[in-house]
Design a protein around this motif. Sequence first.
Motif, PDB file in Angstrom:
ATOM      1  N   ILE A  94      -5.676   2.766  -1.444  1.00  0.00           N
ATOM      2  CA  ILE A  94      -6.816   2.853  -0.532  1.00  0.00           C
ATOM      3  C   ILE A  94      -7.384   1.465  -0.249  1.00  0.00           C
ATOM      4  O   ILE A  94      -7.696   1.115   0.896  1.00  0.00           O
ATOM      5  CB  ILE A  94      -7.908   3.766  -1.113  1.00  0.00           C
ATOM      6  CG1 ILE A  94      -7.377   5.208  -1.221  1.00  0.00           C
ATOM      7  CG2 ILE A  94      -9.177   3.731  -0.265  1.00  0.00           C
ATOM      8  CD1 ILE A  94      -8.258   6.121  -2.044  1.00  0.00           C
ATOM      9  N   ALA A  95      -7.503   0.656  -1.296  1.00  0.00           N
ATOM     10  CA  ALA A  95      -8.083  -0.680  -1.138  1.00  0.00           C
ATOM     11  C   ALA A  95      -7.208  -1.581  -0.273  1.00  0.00           C
ATOM     12  O   ALA A  95      -7.718  -2.396   0.504  1.00  0.00           O
ATOM     13  CB  ALA A  95      -8.299  -1.319  -2.507  1.00  0.00           C
ATOM     14  N   LEU A  96      -5.886  -1.426  -0.381  1.00  0.00           N
ATOM     15  CA  LEU A  96      -4.974  -2.294   0.356  1.00  0.00           C
ATOM     16  C   LEU A  96      -4.705  -1.822   1.772  1.00  0.00           C
ATOM     17  O   LEU A  96      -4.265  -2.600   2.612  1.00  0.00           O
ATOM     18  CB  LEU A  96      -3.631  -2.393  -0.387  1.00  0.00           C
ATOM     19  CG  LEU A  96      -3.627  -3.113  -1.732  1.00  0.00           C
ATOM     20  CD1 LEU A  96      -2.240  -3.034  -2.364  1.00  0.00           C
ATOM     21  CD2 LEU A  96      -4.054  -4.568  -1.573  1.00  0.00           C
ATOM     22  N   ARG A  97      -4.964  -0.548   2.023  1.00  0.00           N
ATOM     23  CA  ARG A  97      -4.591   0.021   3.326  1.00  0.00           C
ATOM     24  C   ARG A  97      -5.522  -0.469   4.421  1.00  0.00           C
ATOM     25  O   ARG A  97      -6.728  -0.276   4.363  1.00  0.00           O
ATOM     26  CB  ARG A  97      -4.613   1.534   3.259  1.00  0.00           C
ATOM     27  CG  ARG A  97      -4.167   2.237   4.524  1.00  0.00           C
ATOM     28  CD  ARG A  97      -2.770   1.842   4.943  1.00  0.00           C
ATOM     29  NE  ARG A  97      -1.735   2.397   4.072  1.00  0.00           N
ATOM     30  CZ  ARG A  97      -0.508   1.887   3.977  1.00  0.00           C
ATOM     31  NH1 ARG A  97      -0.202   0.795   4.667  1.00  0.00           N
ATOM     32  NH2 ARG A  97       0.384   2.431   3.191  1.00  0.00           N
ATOM     33  N   SER A  98      -4.965  -1.119   5.426  1.00  0.00           N
ATOM     34  CA  SER A  98      -5.766  -1.677   6.513  1.00  0.00           C
ATOM     35  C   SER A  98      -6.242  -0.576   7.447  1.00  0.00           C
ATOM     36  O   SER A  98      -5.746   0.549   7.439  1.00  0.00           O
ATOM     37  CB  SER A  98      -4.936  -2.703   7.296  1.00  0.00           C
ATOM     38  OG  SER A  98      -3.771  -2.100   7.824  1.00  0.00           O
ATOM     39  N   GLY A  99      -7.206  -0.912   8.285  1.00  0.00           N
ATOM     40  CA  GLY A  99      -7.830   0.074   9.160  1.00  0.00           C
ATOM     41  C   GLY A  99      -6.922   0.659  10.214  1.00  0.00           C
ATOM     42  O   GLY A  99      -7.222   1.713  10.770  1.00  0.00           O
ATOM     43  N   ASP A 100      -5.781   0.000  10.512  1.00  0.00           N
ATOM     44  CA  ASP A 100      -4.897   0.532  11.544  1.00  0.00           C
ATOM     45  C   ASP A 100      -3.951   1.599  11.000  1.00  0.00           C
ATOM     46  O   ASP A 100      -3.119   2.119  11.733  1.00  0.00           O
ATOM     47  CB  ASP A 100      -4.088  -0.598  12.201  1.00  0.00           C
ATOM     48  CG  ASP A 100      -3.097  -1.240  11.247  1.00  0.00           C
ATOM     49  OD1 ASP A 100      -3.363  -1.230  10.035  1.00  0.00           O
ATOM     50  OD2 ASP A 100      -2.069  -1.758  11.717  1.00  0.00           O
ATOM     51  N   VAL A 134      -6.004   8.279   4.759  1.00  0.00           N
ATOM     52  CA  VAL A 134      -6.503   9.622   4.456  1.00  0.00           C
ATOM     53  C   VAL A 134      -5.619  10.306   3.419  1.00  0.00           C
ATOM     54  O   VAL A 134      -6.115  10.943   2.489  1.00  0.00           O
ATOM     55  CB  VAL A 134      -6.607  10.465   5.743  1.00  0.00           C
ATOM     56  CG1 VAL A 134      -6.826  11.940   5.414  1.00  0.00           C
ATOM     57  CG2 VAL A 134      -7.759   9.960   6.608  1.00  0.00           C
ATOM     58  N   PHE A 135      -4.305  10.177   3.568  1.00  0.00           N
ATOM     59  CA  PHE A 135      -3.405  10.759   2.573  1.00  0.00           C
ATOM     60  C   PHE A 135      -3.696  10.201   1.180  1.00  0.00           C
ATOM     61  O   PHE A 135      -3.726  10.953   0.195  1.00  0.00           O
ATOM     62  CB  PHE A 135      -1.951  10.482   2.943  1.00  0.00           C
ATOM     63  CG  PHE A 135      -1.342  11.495   3.860  1.00  0.00           C
ATOM     64  CD1 PHE A 135      -1.357  12.844   3.550  1.00  0.00           C
ATOM     65  CD2 PHE A 135      -0.736  11.103   5.047  1.00  0.00           C
ATOM     66  CE1 PHE A 135      -0.787  13.783   4.399  1.00  0.00           C
ATOM     67  CE2 PHE A 135      -0.164  12.035   5.900  1.00  0.00           C
ATOM     68  CZ  PHE A 135      -0.195  13.379   5.584  1.00  0.00           C
ATOM     69  N   SER A 136      -3.906   8.891   1.089  1.00  0.00           N
ATOM     70  CA  SER A 136      -4.185   8.280  -0.215  1.00  0.00           C
ATOM     71  C   SER A 136      -5.515   8.768  -0.773  1.00  0.00           C
ATOM     72  O   SER A 136      -5.659   8.981  -1.991  1.00  0.00           O
ATOM     73  CB  SER A 136      -4.194   6.754  -0.087  1.00  0.00           C
ATOM     74  OG  SER A 136      -2.907   6.268   0.274  1.00  0.00           O
ATOM     75  N   GLN A 137      -6.502   8.935   0.093  1.00  0.00           N
ATOM     76  CA  GLN A 137      -7.796   9.451  -0.367  1.00  0.00           C
ATOM     77  C   GLN A 137      -7.673  10.885  -0.880  1.00  0.00           C
ATOM     78  O   GLN A 137      -8.278  11.238  -1.897  1.00  0.00           O
ATOM     79  CB  GLN A 137      -8.811   9.377   0.769  1.00  0.00           C
ATOM     80  CG  GLN A 137      -9.239   7.959   1.122  1.00  0.00           C
ATOM     81  CD  GLN A 137     -10.099   7.918   2.377  1.00  0.00           C
ATOM     82  OE1 GLN A 137      -9.714   8.455   3.422  1.00  0.00           O
ATOM     83  NE2 GLN A 137     -11.249   7.279   2.282  1.00  0.00           N
ATOM     84  N   ILE A 138      -6.897  11.701  -0.194  1.00  0.00           N
ATOM     85  CA  ILE A 138      -6.696  13.077  -0.656  1.00  0.00           C
ATOM     86  C   ILE A 138      -5.983  13.065  -2.005  1.00  0.00           C
ATOM     87  O   ILE A 138      -6.330  13.831  -2.920  1.00  0.00           O
ATOM     88  CB  ILE A 138      -5.896  13.891   0.376  1.00  0.00           C
ATOM     89  CG1 ILE A 138      -6.703  14.076   1.660  1.00  0.00           C
ATOM     90  CG2 ILE A 138      -5.525  15.263  -0.198  1.00  0.00           C
ATOM     91  CD1 ILE A 138      -5.944  14.753   2.786  1.00  0.00           C
ATOM     92  N   PRO A 143       0.821  -1.223   0.000  1.00  0.00           N
ATOM     93  CA  PRO A 143       0.000   0.000   0.000  1.00  0.00           C
ATOM     94  C   PRO A 143       0.853   1.271   0.000  1.00  0.00           C
ATOM     95  O   PRO A 143       0.500   2.254  -0.661  1.00  0.00           O
ATOM     96  CB  PRO A 143      -0.814  -0.122   1.299  1.00  0.00           C
ATOM     97  CG  PRO A 143      -0.835  -1.577   1.606  1.00  0.00           C
ATOM     98  CD  PRO A 143       0.473  -2.115   1.127  1.00  0.00           C
ATOM     99  N   ALA A 144       1.962   1.253   0.743  1.00  0.00           N
ATOM    100  CA  ALA A 144       2.829   2.433   0.774  1.00  0.00           C
ATOM    101  C   ALA A 144       3.432   2.695  -0.599  1.00  0.00           C
ATOM    102  O   ALA A 144       3.501   3.848  -1.054  1.00  0.00           O
ATOM    103  CB  ALA A 144       3.933   2.245   1.812  1.00  0.00           C
ATOM    104  N   LEU A 145       3.865   1.640  -1.274  1.00  0.00           N
ATOM    105  CA  LEU A 145       4.428   1.812  -2.614  1.00  0.00           C
ATOM    106  C   LEU A 145       3.355   2.300  -3.582  1.00  0.00           C
ATOM    107  O   LEU A 145       3.625   3.165  -4.430  1.00  0.00           O
ATOM    108  CB  LEU A 145       5.029   0.502  -3.112  1.00  0.00           C
ATOM    109  CG  LEU A 145       5.608   0.538  -4.532  1.00  0.00           C
ATOM    110  CD1 LEU A 145       6.668   1.625  -4.660  1.00  0.00           C
ATOM    111  CD2 LEU A 145       6.192  -0.825  -4.912  1.00  0.00           C
ATOM    112  N   ALA A 146       2.142   1.775  -3.465  1.00  0.00           N
ATOM    113  CA  ALA A 146       1.057   2.235  -4.336  1.00  0.00           C
ATOM    114  C   ALA A 146       0.782   3.718  -4.128  1.00  0.00           C
ATOM    115  O   ALA A 146       0.535   4.467  -5.079  1.00  0.00           O
ATOM    116  CB  ALA A 146      -0.205   1.416  -4.076  1.00  0.00           C
ATOM    117  N   SER A 147       0.850   4.162  -2.865  1.00  0.00           N
ATOM    118  CA  SER A 147       0.633   5.574  -2.562  1.00  0.00           C
ATOM    119  C   SER A 147       1.715   6.449  -3.180  1.00  0.00           C
ATOM    120  O   SER A 147       1.430   7.490  -3.792  1.00  0.00           O
ATOM    121  CB  SER A 147       0.588   5.765  -1.043  1.00  0.00           C
ATOM    122  OG  SER A 147       0.408   7.121  -0.713  1.00  0.00           O
TER     123      SER A 147
END
Length: 432
Positions: free
Chosen positions: A330-336, A342-346, A303-307
């Motif tokens: 966003i899809a890969l980022r877990s709830g923790d 939020v950064f990815s959503q922005i 997820p970090a690399l995707a971001s």
Amino acid sequence: MAGSVAPNVLPERLFAREDVRAALARHDFGAFFALARKWSGISYMRIADACDMKPERVGKLARGEGRVTSVEKMEQIADGLRVPGGLMRLALRPWEGRETQRVVATREGRGQPVPCSKANPDAAAVESFRAADRQLGGGHLYASVLHYLHHTLGPRVFGGETGRDSARTFQAAAALTEMAGWMAHDTGQNRRAGDHFTKALSLAKAGEDQALGANVMASMSHLALQMGHLDKAVSMARAGRDHVTGGSRVPTLIARLHAMEARALAQLGEGETARRALTVAQKEIAKMSDIPSSPWVSSFDMPALASETALSLLDAGDLPAAVDAAEEAIALRSGDRARSRVFSQITLALIRRRRGEPEAACEVGRALLGGCVTLGSLRITQQLDLLGHALARYRAEPIVRDFLDCLAETRRQRALLLAGIATPTAAGGAVI
């Protein structure tokens, strides 16, 4: 009062249950209270007494009515019921001494318990602070990390320790000083963040940990990028890779360094070179499951690399691919990982706006507003301001106008939150 209840009011076996751990990790205290009553027999009256809450409030939470969002109240619950801080994504609690730490924060987001014996309390502290930072934002934790550096590690760093324990002490100090740098950056103190990173690099060298030093260089590359020093961002990323040449390879770290280089190259207008760096990062990240991670090196996952990829492609002007990468993050980022999500959503909202899709940008924006109110991160506020400015020209459209009004209200709420986050004094961070 909370202090009137015995420390072991809840049986330790309760915290081994996956449903209890999951409820605590997502800060669903109503579900936690209900499970505690079900599996340990504790009454809501006793929970209320332990946590210094009204019994009616405990009962309502257990019925799913309302949520606890105050960090102060979360800490009150943790201390009253003796819930290890790591389970709630909080820092180590004062009563969690070296002999009794039971921190169970996850490593690399994979759900694996972190070894937290009395033999390695610093690693437990590092992981606990990281877990809380991901969920709450650095502003809430900066002073606590500096306090740990000053009072726990400082005397040992300057106490003349020798041998293996000395190296491990320097490594822990380096990891936490780097973390302090990120928290300073998260609260808008970039110059101070740079000072922390410089000290962290020296400590990593003293601890003879090449991977940790390279990890700090990746952070320095990120900071240089954020401050507009693009050539320095490229050179620091490459220096980080050179730093680990010939040593033990950590694929996730190599991937992070290539991703940092790609970000800077994209902003320098070298889109093709940036894409090649991202391709190498993808190949490295695919090896992540084969090599164990270091407790001192901060996590970098898919997820970090995707971001980072989404941001690089946005700067390179490849908007369709940037959308795909942001949606993947966003899809890969877990709830923790509330802040990262939020950064990815922005980022996705900004890409949608860049593509001339203001309504789609607002749809993404509405989805993120509720999750960002309590995050102690000035960077989040800055990104929200950037999104609002980008959409301002479309304010005549009802959907955009409604979103901008909601954004303004969220901005006011966040201003109140951030105003209550005290900036640590310079002396507090000067020890290390």
